[in-house]
Design an enzyme around this catalytic site. Structure first.
Site, PDB file in Angstrom:
ATOM      1  N   ARG A 119      41.964  23.213 107.031  1.00 18.40           N
ATOM      2  CA  ARG A 119      41.760  21.597 107.438  1.00 18.40           C
ATOM      3  C   ARG A 119      43.097  22.199 107.360  1.00 18.40           C
ATOM      4  NH1 ARG A 119      40.423  16.591 104.176  1.00 18.40           N
ATOM      5  NH2 ARG A 119      42.049  16.637 103.474  1.00 18.40           N
ATOM      6  N   ARG A 151      43.985   3.605  98.855  1.00 17.76           N
ATOM      7  CA  ARG A 151      45.590   4.783  97.813  1.00 17.76           C
ATOM      8  C   ARG A 151      46.381   4.614  97.543  1.00 17.76           C
ATOM      9  NH1 ARG A 151      43.371   9.199 101.636  1.00 17.76           N
ATOM     10  NH2 ARG A 151      43.969  10.900 100.358  1.00 17.76           N
ATOM     11  N   ARG A 192      50.592  16.896  98.553  1.00 19.17           N
ATOM     12  CA  ARG A 192      49.658  15.858  98.550  1.00 19.17           C
ATOM     13  C   ARG A 192      49.378  15.566  97.234  1.00 19.17           C
ATOM     14  NH1 ARG A 192      45.381  18.616 101.695  1.00 19.17           N
ATOM     15  NH2 ARG A 192      43.763  17.329 101.171  1.00 19.17           N
ATOM     16  N   ARG A 200      38.665  25.529 100.993  1.00 24.74           N
ATOM     17  CA  ARG A 200      37.087  24.896 101.460  1.00 24.74           C
ATOM     18  C   ARG A 200      37.525  25.169 102.933  1.00 24.74           C
ATOM     19  NH1 ARG A 200      38.944  18.613 101.364  1.00 24.74           N
ATOM     20  NH2 ARG A 200      40.705  19.603 101.479  1.00 24.74           N
ATOM     21  N   LYS A 237      35.450  14.128  95.802  1.00 34.21           N
ATOM     22  CA  LYS A 237      35.123  12.939  96.921  1.00 34.21           C
ATOM     23  C   LYS A 237      33.967  13.124  98.027  1.00 34.21           C
ATOM     24  CE  LYS A 237      39.332  11.577  97.597  1.00 34.21           C
ATOM     25  NZ  LYS A 237      40.006  13.212  96.994  1.00 34.21           N
TER      26      LYS A 237
HETATM   27  P1  AP5 Z   1      36.218  18.229  98.653  1.00 30.10           P
HETATM   28  O1  AP5 Z   1      34.607  16.986  98.703  1.00 30.10           O
HETATM   29  O2  AP5 Z   1      36.146  18.751 100.596  1.00 30.10           O
HETATM   30  O3  AP5 Z   1      37.425  17.124  98.114  1.00 30.10           O
HETATM   31  P2  AP5 Z   1      37.501  15.809  98.933  1.00 30.10           P
HETATM   32  O4  AP5 Z   1      38.196  15.168  96.859  1.00 30.10           O
HETATM   33  O5  AP5 Z   1      37.111  15.380  99.217  1.00 30.10           O
HETATM   34  O6  AP5 Z   1      39.147  16.143  98.579  1.00 30.10           O
HETATM   35  P3  AP5 Z   1      39.947  16.536 100.584  1.00 30.10           P
HETATM   36  O7  AP5 Z   1      41.440  16.857 100.268  1.00 30.10           O
HETATM   37  O8  AP5 Z   1      39.595  15.297 101.587  1.00 30.10           O
HETATM   38  O9  AP5 Z   1      41.260  14.606 100.003  1.00 30.10           O
HETATM   39  P4  AP5 Z   1      41.895  14.101 100.373  1.00 30.10           P
HETATM   40  O10 AP5 Z   1      42.213  12.193  99.328  1.00 30.10           O
HETATM   41  O11 AP5 Z   1      43.501  14.950 100.119  1.00 30.10           O
HETATM   42  O12 AP5 Z   1      42.124  14.061 101.982  1.00 30.10           O
HETATM   43  P5  AP5 Z   1      42.151  12.745 102.909  1.00 30.10           P
HETATM   44  O13 AP5 Z   1      40.677  13.006 104.601  1.00 30.10           O
HETATM   45  O14 AP5 Z   1      40.911  11.412 102.618  1.00 30.10           O
HETATM   46  O15 AP5 Z   1      35.511  19.662  98.053  1.00 30.10           O
HETATM   47  C1  AP5 Z   1      36.563  20.346  98.171  1.00 30.10           C
HETATM   48  C2  AP5 Z   1      36.651  21.388  97.661  1.00 30.10           C
HETATM   49  O16 AP5 Z   1      36.450  21.943  96.422  1.00 30.10           O
HETATM   50  C3  AP5 Z   1      35.930  21.650  99.334  1.00 30.10           C
HETATM   51  O17 AP5 Z   1      35.943  23.493  99.677  1.00 30.10           O
HETATM   52  C4  AP5 Z   1      34.326  21.690  98.282  1.00 30.10           C
HETATM   53  O18 AP5 Z   1      33.022  22.858  98.566  1.00 30.10           O
HETATM   54  C5  AP5 Z   1      34.698  22.138  96.096  1.00 30.10           C
HETATM   55  N1  AP5 Z   1      34.246  21.766  96.018  1.00 30.10           N
HETATM   56  C6  AP5 Z   1      33.975  19.696  95.362  1.00 30.10           C
HETATM   57  N2  AP5 Z   1      32.726  19.769  94.401  1.00 30.10           N
HETATM   58  C7  AP5 Z   1      33.005  20.740  93.473  1.00 30.10           C
HETATM   59  C8  AP5 Z   1      32.637  21.689  92.341  1.00 30.10           C
HETATM   60  N3  AP5 Z   1      32.368  20.515  91.387  1.00 30.10           N
HETATM   61  N4  AP5 Z   1      32.867  22.714  92.572  1.00 30.10           N
HETATM   62  C9  AP5 Z   1      33.751  23.509  92.462  1.00 30.10           C
HETATM   63  N5  AP5 Z   1      34.151  23.383  93.890  1.00 30.10           N
HETATM   64  C10 AP5 Z   1      33.309  21.597  94.123  1.00 30.10           C
HETATM   65  O19 AP5 Z   1      43.404  12.269 103.322  1.00 30.10           O
HETATM   66  C11 AP5 Z   1      43.889  13.241 104.152  1.00 30.10           C
HETATM   67  C12 AP5 Z   1      45.543  12.802 104.810  1.00 30.10           C
HETATM   68  O20 AP5 Z   1      45.082  11.246 105.572  1.00 30.10           O
HETATM   69  C13 AP5 Z   1      45.745  12.223 103.339  1.00 30.10           C
HETATM   70  O21 AP5 Z   1      47.076  12.789 102.788  1.00 30.10           O
HETATM   71  C14 AP5 Z   1      47.089  10.883 104.213  1.00 30.10           C
HETATM   72  O22 AP5 Z   1      47.827  11.404 104.831  1.00 30.10           O
HETATM   73  C15 AP5 Z   1      45.498  10.363 105.250  1.00 30.10           C
HETATM   74  N6  AP5 Z   1      45.417   9.296 104.773  1.00 30.10           N
HETATM   75  C16 AP5 Z   1      43.712   9.079 104.252  1.00 30.10           C
HETATM   76  N7  AP5 Z   1      43.162   7.923 103.777  1.00 30.10           N
HETATM   77  C17 AP5 Z   1      44.672   7.730 103.555  1.00 30.10           C
HETATM   78  C18 AP5 Z   1      44.836   5.902 103.064  1.00 30.10           C
HETATM   79  N8  AP5 Z   1      43.708   5.142 103.040  1.00 30.10           N
HETATM   80  N9  AP5 Z   1      45.938   5.784 102.927  1.00 30.10           N
HETATM   81  C19 AP5 Z   1      47.602   6.389 103.259  1.00 30.10           C
HETATM   82  N10 AP5 Z   1      46.704   7.199 103.884  1.00 30.10           N
HETATM   83  C20 AP5 Z   1      45.442   7.941 104.080  1.00 30.10           C
END
Ligand code: AP5
Length: 223
Positions: free
Chosen positions: A162, A91, A173, A130, A16
């Site tokens: 991270r 979410r 997660r 990552r 994402k």
């Molecule tokens: P990357 O692009 O970093 O993936 P991502 O989908 O953004 O993953 P996240 O781990 O950031 O998502 P998340 O939803 O768990 O975290 P968030 O920060 O929102 O890609 C991942 C890796 O793969 C990278 O190394 C990249 O280079 C590689 N890659 C990408 N595309 C690729 C491809 N096509 N092929 C190969 N490799 C590829 O949330 C973190 C925490 O915050 C949550 O756990 C929660 O506690 C809290 N939180 C956030 N939002 C909320 C909410 N709305 N409500 C409640 N809690 C929340």
């Protein structure tokens, strides 16, 4: 230009954040990532960060009432006038309903929800490789390596892992995604705005597919 009001949906590690960076480059949209907002709040030790920290450390979602107001306030800022990219929000179903109410109050509606689909075993491999810089640029040690090990190509910052990317937290997660966030796939499908993308393809292929889909949506809208 018509508005592009977009949500990126998908499990942790689906890509994402990677695709959001392309959408920002390609369409000049503001990027609203609740994970980034919460991590910055934790780092700065704000009231929001203090409330969020224990949940994030455990790999759980922060409570809906902690995050809903933050996003509603952000969407009211002037830079979202032509659209936005929301990543990590909503979410849960209550978060989606709160977003519907906010958009309705502003006389706006979602253009599309972009669901990036990737199986769990691939996600674990991606997350463990990552690396991120303090300004949020994202790399992968094998799939998207920086030119120089552990140094950001864009700004020269050191790259790090991270804290919630540790294997036991990733497992939690993913459970949380399947239990609490995956129901949004049907929610948005029923509203007719869900677009699915095969996130196992290369980042460039996913980018092209998203771009083509958005162009088609815009053509349909202007027809
Ligand atoms: P990357 O692009 O970093 O993936 P991502 O989908 O953004 O993953 P996240 O781990 O950031 O998502 P998340 O939803 O768990 O975290 P968030 O920060 O929102 O890609 C991942 C890796 O793969 C990278 O190394 C990249 O280079 C590689 N890659 C990408 N595309 C690729 C491809 N096509 N092929 C190969 N490799 C590829 O949330 C973190 C925490 O915050 C949550 O756990 C929660 O506690 C809290 N939180 C956030 N939002 C909320 C909410 N709305 N409500 C409640 N809690 C929340």
């Amino acid at each position: 230009m018509s508005e592009l009001n977009l949500i990126l949906l998908g499990p942790p590690g689906a890509g994402k954040g990677t695709q959001a960076a392309h959408l920002v480059d390609d369409f000049g949209l503001p990027y609203i990532a609740t994970g980034d907002i919460l991590r910055a709040a934790v780092k700065d030790g704000t009231a929001l960060g203090k409330k969020a920290k224990e949940y994030m450390d455990a790999g759980d979602l922060v409570p809906d009432d902690v995050i809903v107001g933050v996003v509603a306030e952000r969407l009211e800022q002037g830079d979202t006038r032509d659209g936005f990219v929301l990543d990590g929000f909503p979410r849960t179903i209550p978060q989606a309903e709160a977003l519907d109410r906010s958009l309705e109050a502003m006389g706006r509606r979602l253009t599309a929800v972009l669901l990036i689909e990737v199986p769990d075993d691939v996600l674990v491999q991606r997350i463990s490789g990552r690396r991120i810089c303090t300004d949020g640029h994202v790399y992968h040690v094998d799939f998207n390596p920086p030119e120089q090990d552990d140094v950001c190509d864009v700004d020269g910052n050191a790259l790090e892992q991270r804290p919630d990317d540790a294997p036991e937290k990733v497992k939690r997660r993913l459970e949380v995604y399947h239990e609490q966030t995956a129901p949004l796939e049907d929610y948005y499908d029923d509203l007719g705005v869900l677009q699915r993308f095969d996130g196992t393809r290369s980042p460039d292929e996913v980018r092209e597919h998203i771009s083509a889909t958005l162009s088609t949506l815009r053509l349909e809208e202007s027809a």
